[in-house]
Design an enzyme around this catalytic site. Structure first.
Site, PDB file in Angstrom:
ATOM      1  CG  ASP A   1      -8.337   1.220   3.120  1.00 33.31           C
ATOM      2  OD1 ASP A   1      -7.539   1.674   3.950  1.00 33.31           O
ATOM      3  OD2 ASP A   1      -9.323   1.833   2.693  1.00 33.31           O
TER       4      ASP A   1
ATOM      5  NE  ARG B   1      -3.463   2.753   0.808  1.00 30.78           N
ATOM      6  CZ  ARG B   1      -4.414   3.063   1.676  1.00 30.78           C
ATOM      7  NH1 ARG B   1      -4.867   2.151   2.498  1.00 30.78           N
ATOM      8  NH2 ARG B   1      -4.925   4.282   1.728  1.00 30.78           N
TER       9      ARG B   1
ATOM     10  NE  ARG C   1      -7.980   3.077  -1.483  1.00 29.05           N
ATOM     11  CZ  ARG C   1      -7.929   3.969  -0.518  1.00 29.05           C
ATOM     12  NH1 ARG C   1      -8.079   3.611   0.732  1.00 29.05           N
ATOM     13  NH2 ARG C   1      -7.774   5.238  -0.778  1.00 29.05           N
TER      14      ARG C   1
ATOM     15  CG  ASP D   1     -10.526   1.881   6.921  1.00 27.95           C
ATOM     16  OD1 ASP D   1      -9.434   2.483   6.882  1.00 27.95           O
ATOM     17  OD2 ASP D   1     -11.361   1.924   6.004  1.00 27.95           O
TER      18      ASP D   1
HETATM   19  N1  ROI Z   1     -15.289   1.594  -2.210  1.00 24.48           N
HETATM   20  C1  ROI Z   1     -15.540   0.314  -1.865  1.00 24.48           C
HETATM   21  N2  ROI Z   1     -16.538  -0.326  -2.475  1.00 24.48           N
HETATM   22  N3  ROI Z   1     -14.795  -0.353  -0.947  1.00 24.48           N
HETATM   23  C2  ROI Z   1     -13.763   0.250  -0.299  1.00 24.48           C
HETATM   24  O1  ROI Z   1     -13.101  -0.391   0.543  1.00 24.48           O
HETATM   25  C3  ROI Z   1     -13.479   1.602  -0.605  1.00 24.48           C
HETATM   26  N4  ROI Z   1     -12.472   2.266   0.016  1.00 24.48           N
HETATM   27  C4  ROI Z   1     -12.247   3.554  -0.233  1.00 24.48           C
HETATM   28  C5  ROI Z   1     -13.071   4.355  -1.192  1.00 24.48           C
HETATM   29  C6  ROI Z   1     -12.152   5.037  -2.196  1.00 24.48           C
HETATM   30  C7  ROI Z   1     -13.843   5.402  -0.395  1.00 24.48           C
HETATM   31  N5  ROI Z   1     -14.036   3.551  -1.894  1.00 24.48           N
HETATM   32  C8  ROI Z   1     -14.279   2.256  -1.580  1.00 24.48           C
HETATM   33  O2  ROI Z   1     -11.292   4.180   0.444  1.00 24.48           O
END
Ligand code: ROI
Length: 163
Positions: free
Chosen positions: A97, A85, A94, A99
């Protein structure tokens, strides 16, 4: 014995071999001595929110940990880096991610860390997988359960990923 906290983590990827990357990230979490993995959701194929980009694979995990919030955040960011990443565009594609969505029932408002995750209650790609493994958890800012928040959302863009 140290106190254990119950946390929820959102996982997403839309670059590279997303499924292997996500499974690799779960494996890294599982191997950490201060993290016990409690549950992993199914994986979902989700329409991208934000600028045009490939579909995502998303899922959620619940863990128990003795790590403080910022220490857990550091570990999640280290795992993201390990899987390639690079933080570029805020809303861009990405490889991984991770979170930190919930940490017990804490509300944390630091420049580097906001818990609960500020956008989780409007994101079906977070709430659908989380409702599968933690429907009765409370999002502490709204005071509503994950199941209740999920039912309020339009979630047609979130589909179970077929094997
Ligand atoms: N859209 C989806 N469907 N899933 C994600 O994990 C995700 N993550 C993001 C953004 C760009 C907002 N869009 C996303 O960071």
């Amino acid at each position: 014995m140290s106190e254990l906290s119950l946390c929820a983590i959102g996982l997403g990827s839309n670059l590279g071999d997303s499924r292997s990357i996500l499974i690799g990230a779960i494996d890294r979490l599982q191997k950490h001595p201060q993290i016990e993995l409690l549950a992993i959701s199914s994986w979902y194929l989700t329409d991208p929110i934000g600028p045009p980009q490939p579909d995502y694979i998303n899922g959620c995990a619940t863990i128990e940990t003795s790590l403080a919030p910022l220490d857990l955040l550091n570990i999640l960011q280290a795992i993201e880096s390990e899987f390639g990443r690079v933080r570029q565009e805020i809303w861009g594609a990405r490889t991984l991610d991770l979170d930190l969505l919930l940490y017990d029932n804490l509300i944390i408002d630091l420049p580097t860390l906001q818990i609960p995750h500020p956008r989780m209650i409007e994101r079906a790609f977070v709430l659908v997988p989380l409702a599968e493994i933690a429907p009765d958890s409370i999002e502490p800012k709204s005071g509503h359960s994950i199941a209740t928040l999920c039912h309020k959302l339009e979630y047609s863009g979130v589909k179970l990923l077929q094997e």
